[in-house]
Motif scaffolding. Structure first.
Motif, PDB file in Angstrom:
ATOM      1  N   VAL A  29      -4.075 -52.406 -21.435  1.00 27.29           N
ATOM      2  CA  VAL A  29      -4.140 -51.049 -21.965  1.00 27.29           C
ATOM      3  C   VAL A  29      -3.936 -51.128 -23.475  1.00 27.29           C
ATOM      4  CG1 VAL A  29      -3.308 -49.941 -19.860  1.00 27.29           C
ATOM      5  CG2 VAL A  29      -1.669 -50.669 -21.602  1.00 27.29           C
ATOM      6  N   GLY A  30      -4.355 -50.082 -24.187  1.00 30.40           N
ATOM      7  CA  GLY A  30      -4.181 -50.117 -25.632  1.00 30.40           C
ATOM      8  C   GLY A  30      -4.548 -48.811 -26.297  1.00 30.40           C
ATOM      9  N   VAL A  31      -4.456 -48.828 -27.605  1.00 30.46           N
ATOM     10  CA  VAL A  31      -4.818 -47.686 -28.440  1.00 30.46           C
ATOM     11  C   VAL A  31      -5.822 -48.142 -29.480  1.00 30.46           C
ATOM     12  CG1 VAL A  31      -2.640 -46.477 -28.104  1.00 30.46           C
ATOM     13  CG2 VAL A  31      -2.854 -48.111 -29.981  1.00 30.46           C
ATOM     14  N   ILE A  69     -10.274 -40.548 -35.728  1.00 32.01           N
ATOM     15  CA  ILE A  69      -9.669 -40.137 -34.472  1.00 32.01           C
ATOM     16  C   ILE A  69      -8.996 -41.329 -33.803  1.00 32.01           C
ATOM     17  CG2 ILE A  69     -11.279 -38.246 -34.046  1.00 32.01           C
ATOM     18  CD1 ILE A  69     -12.855 -40.077 -32.258  1.00 32.01           C
ATOM     19  N   GLY A  70      -8.126 -41.027 -32.868  1.00 30.53           N
ATOM     20  CA  GLY A  70      -7.468 -42.047 -32.073  1.00 30.53           C
ATOM     21  C   GLY A  70      -7.854 -41.928 -30.610  1.00 30.53           C
ATOM     22  N   SER A  71      -7.752 -43.024 -29.880  1.00 35.23           N
ATOM     23  CA  SER A  71      -8.085 -43.010 -28.455  1.00 35.23           C
ATOM     24  C   SER A  71      -7.182 -43.975 -27.704  1.00 35.23           C
ATOM     25  CB  SER A  71      -9.556 -43.400 -28.242  1.00 35.23           C
ATOM     26  OG  SER A  71      -9.783 -44.744 -28.638  1.00 35.23           O
ATOM     27  N   ILE A  72      -7.208 -43.877 -26.378  1.00 35.35           N
ATOM     28  CA  ILE A  72      -6.508 -44.810 -25.516  1.00 35.35           C
ATOM     29  C   ILE A  72      -7.541 -45.474 -24.600  1.00 35.35           C
ATOM     30  CG2 ILE A  72      -4.311 -43.592 -25.572  1.00 35.35           C
ATOM     31  CD1 ILE A  72      -5.014 -42.340 -22.882  1.00 35.35           C
ATOM     32  N   PHE A  73      -7.261 -46.694 -24.164  1.00 32.67           N
ATOM     33  CA  PHE A  73      -8.211 -47.380 -23.292  1.00 32.67           C
ATOM     34  C   PHE A  73      -7.479 -48.220 -22.256  1.00 32.67           C
ATOM     35  CE2 PHE A  73      -7.528 -50.342 -26.814  1.00 32.67           C
ATOM     36  CZ  PHE A  73      -7.366 -51.564 -26.181  1.00 32.67           C
ATOM     37  N   ALA A  74      -8.180 -48.471 -21.159  1.00 30.47           N
ATOM     38  CA  ALA A  74      -7.720 -49.375 -20.114  1.00 30.47           C
ATOM     39  C   ALA A  74      -8.907 -50.242 -19.706  1.00 30.47           C
ATOM     40  CB  ALA A  74      -7.188 -48.598 -18.915  1.00 30.47           C
ATOM     41  N   GLU A  75      -8.677 -51.529 -19.505  1.00 35.14           N
ATOM     42  CA  GLU A  75      -9.781 -52.422 -19.224  1.00 35.14           C
ATOM     43  C   GLU A  75      -9.338 -53.608 -18.364  1.00 35.14           C
ATOM     44  OE1 GLU A  75     -10.969 -53.224 -23.272  1.00 35.14           O
ATOM     45  OE2 GLU A  75      -9.755 -55.057 -23.361  1.00 35.14           O
ATOM     46  N   TYR A  76     -10.357 -54.275 -17.799  1.00 38.13           N
ATOM     47  CA  TYR A  76     -10.106 -55.484 -17.019  1.00 38.13           C
ATOM     48  C   TYR A  76     -10.926 -56.611 -17.618  1.00 38.13           C
ATOM     49  CZ  TYR A  76      -9.570 -58.754 -13.171  1.00 38.13           C
ATOM     50  OH  TYR A  76      -9.263 -59.864 -12.434  1.00 38.13           O
ATOM     51  N   THR A  77     -10.268 -57.758 -17.841  1.00 36.18           N
ATOM     52  CA  THR A  77     -10.922 -58.929 -18.418  1.00 36.18           C
ATOM     53  C   THR A  77     -11.077 -60.007 -17.342  1.00 36.18           C
ATOM     54  OG1 THR A  77      -9.949 -58.474 -20.580  1.00 36.18           O
ATOM     55  CG2 THR A  77     -10.830 -60.678 -20.227  1.00 36.18           C
ATOM     56  N   PHE A  78     -12.285 -60.552 -17.225  1.00 34.60           N
ATOM     57  CA  PHE A  78     -12.577 -61.594 -16.254  1.00 34.60           C
ATOM     58  C   PHE A  78     -12.244 -62.975 -16.830  1.00 34.60           C
ATOM     59  CE2 PHE A  78     -15.253 -57.975 -15.316  1.00 34.60           C
ATOM     60  CZ  PHE A  78     -15.073 -57.804 -13.948  1.00 34.60           C
ATOM     61  N   SER A  79     -12.198 -63.994 -15.960  1.00 37.65           N
ATOM     62  CA  SER A  79     -11.792 -65.328 -16.389  1.00 37.65           C
ATOM     63  C   SER A  79     -12.737 -65.911 -17.438  1.00 37.65           C
ATOM     64  CB  SER A  79     -11.724 -66.278 -15.185  1.00 37.65           C
ATOM     65  OG  SER A  79     -12.993 -66.362 -14.546  1.00 37.65           O
ATOM     66  N   GLN A  80     -13.995 -65.532 -17.395  1.00 34.16           N
ATOM     67  CA  GLN A  80     -14.964 -66.029 -18.375  1.00 34.16           C
ATOM     68  C   GLN A  80     -14.757 -65.417 -19.758  1.00 34.16           C
ATOM     69  OE1 GLN A  80     -17.645 -63.802 -19.473  1.00 34.16           O
ATOM     70  NE2 GLN A  80     -18.312 -65.346 -20.942  1.00 34.16           N
ATOM     71  N   GLY A  81     -14.127 -64.228 -19.825  1.00 35.96           N
ATOM     72  CA  GLY A  81     -13.863 -63.584 -21.102  1.00 35.96           C
ATOM     73  C   GLY A  81     -14.443 -62.202 -21.253  1.00 35.96           C
ATOM     74  N   SER A  82     -15.409 -61.836 -20.389  1.00 30.42           N
ATOM     75  CA  SER A  82     -16.040 -60.519 -20.487  1.00 30.42           C
ATOM     76  C   SER A  82     -15.122 -59.431 -19.932  1.00 30.42           C
ATOM     77  CB  SER A  82     -17.375 -60.504 -19.747  1.00 30.42           C
ATOM     78  OG  SER A  82     -18.279 -61.428 -20.339  1.00 30.42           O
ATOM     79  N   ASP A 117     -13.216 -34.275 -26.167  1.00 32.86           N
ATOM     80  CA  ASP A 117     -12.833 -35.118 -25.038  1.00 32.86           C
ATOM     81  C   ASP A 117     -13.867 -36.178 -24.650  1.00 32.86           C
ATOM     82  OD1 ASP A 117     -10.492 -33.611 -24.882  1.00 32.86           O
ATOM     83  OD2 ASP A 117     -11.422 -32.141 -23.547  1.00 32.86           O
ATOM     84  N   PRO A 118     -14.294 -37.021 -25.582  1.00 30.57           N
ATOM     85  CA  PRO A 118     -15.236 -38.094 -25.216  1.00 30.57           C
ATOM     86  C   PRO A 118     -14.601 -39.085 -24.229  1.00 30.57           C
ATOM     87  CG  PRO A 118     -15.116 -37.799 -27.598  1.00 30.57           C
ATOM     88  CD  PRO A 118     -13.980 -37.032 -27.019  1.00 30.57           C
ATOM     89  N   LEU A 119     -15.353 -39.452 -23.218  1.00 27.57           N
ATOM     90  CA  LEU A 119     -14.941 -40.460 -22.235  1.00 27.57           C
ATOM     91  C   LEU A 119     -16.045 -41.500 -22.143  1.00 27.57           C
ATOM     92  CD1 LEU A 119     -12.970 -41.391 -19.980  1.00 27.57           C
ATOM     93  CD2 LEU A 119     -14.335 -40.014 -18.392  1.00 27.57           C
ATOM     94  N   THR A 120     -15.684 -42.769 -22.338  1.00 32.23           N
ATOM     95  CA  THR A 120     -16.678 -43.842 -22.377  1.00 32.23           C
ATOM     96  C   THR A 120     -16.370 -44.900 -21.330  1.00 32.23           C
ATOM     97  OG1 THR A 120     -17.022 -43.532 -24.759  1.00 32.23           O
ATOM     98  CG2 THR A 120     -17.777 -45.607 -23.810  1.00 32.23           C
ATOM     99  N   LEU A 121     -17.373 -45.242 -20.525  1.00 26.58           N
ATOM    100  CA  LEU A 121     -17.326 -46.400 -19.629  1.00 26.58           C
ATOM    101  C   LEU A 121     -18.108 -47.514 -20.301  1.00 26.58           C
ATOM    102  CD1 LEU A 121     -16.780 -47.779 -16.868  1.00 26.58           C
ATOM    103  CD2 LEU A 121     -18.925 -46.722 -16.064  1.00 26.58           C
TER     104      LEU A 121
END
Length: 225
Positions: A29-31, A69-82, A117-121
């Protein structure tokens, strides 16, 4: 910006995504802080009315602007790096404002719109040079809510416009660096949104349309769990 983007794209393409060097695999997670430049191409088709036939005109204008502007994010990283993730911005920014002179009686009509309220996948195919540093391409889909409004000093224009959700295609490049459980990112992205179009059901029943594009420089700080 374009030259750097081409360089990173070529580098990633040549080297490929086969490396297994990575300091972390799992959730983060991050900002993020973003500096955004907006470009809005808008058109208003005024149909006037029986008392104001001089208002039957089409007005087109292009406006640009910027915001931080500021935002928050959550992500998943795979073993290869992506990485795949979600980014969310709470709040709104003005993306276009323009004025025109109305007919009889004379007045100034000011139209503007706000995006909220932008939301990005997103996905980030990544090449890791070592267990700390990597570069990536970025692609995703962004949803925003566009809120148009119009004011008239002579009360000639009485059209109203509804809020709509728009979707945009995001593309860009970036780099990231790991520091233990923390990591930082720097990236440049562009988003091309589909066109907002709406015909008022009240008053003069004018029609407006807006084509919105953005360019964004982002810096992010994240934490690996």
């Amino acid at each position: 910006m374009n030259s750097l983007k081409k360089f990173l794209i070529i580098t990633v393409t040549i080297v490929g995504f086969s490396t297994q060097l990575l300091a972390f695999e799992g959730f983060s997670v991050g900002v993020a802080y973003s500096s955004i430049d907006f470009s809005t191409k808008g058109t208003e088709q005024t149909v006037g009315g029986g008392a104001n036939p001089s208002n039957n005109i089409s007005t087109a204008i292009t406006k640009s602007g910027s915001d931080d502007i500021g935002s928050i994010f959550a992500e998943y990283t795979f073993s290869q790096g992506s990485t795949i993730g979600l980014d969310y911005i709470s709040g709104e920014a003005e993306i276009g404002k323009a004025s025109r002179t109305s007919g009889t009686p004379s007045g100034t009509v000011t139209a503007k719109a706000k995006a909220s309220d932008p939301l990005t996948l997103y996905a980030e195919p990544t090449f890791m040079f070592n267990d700390r540093f990597g570069i990536y391409l970025k692609g995703g889909v962004t949803q925003i809510t566009v809120k148009p409004s119009e004011t008239d000093t002579a009360n000639v224009t009485t059209s109203t416009y509804k809020d709509k959700d728009l979707h945009g295609l995001m593309t860009g490049i970036g780099a990231k660096y790991y520091m233990g459980n923390f990591f930082v990112k720097a990236e440049m992205v562009e988003t091309d949104f589909n066109t907002y179009t709406h015909t008022s059901t009240t008053g003069e029943k004018n029609t407006i349309s807006a084509d919105i594009d953005t360019e964004e420089t982002r810096f992010a700080l994240g934490y690996n769990f």
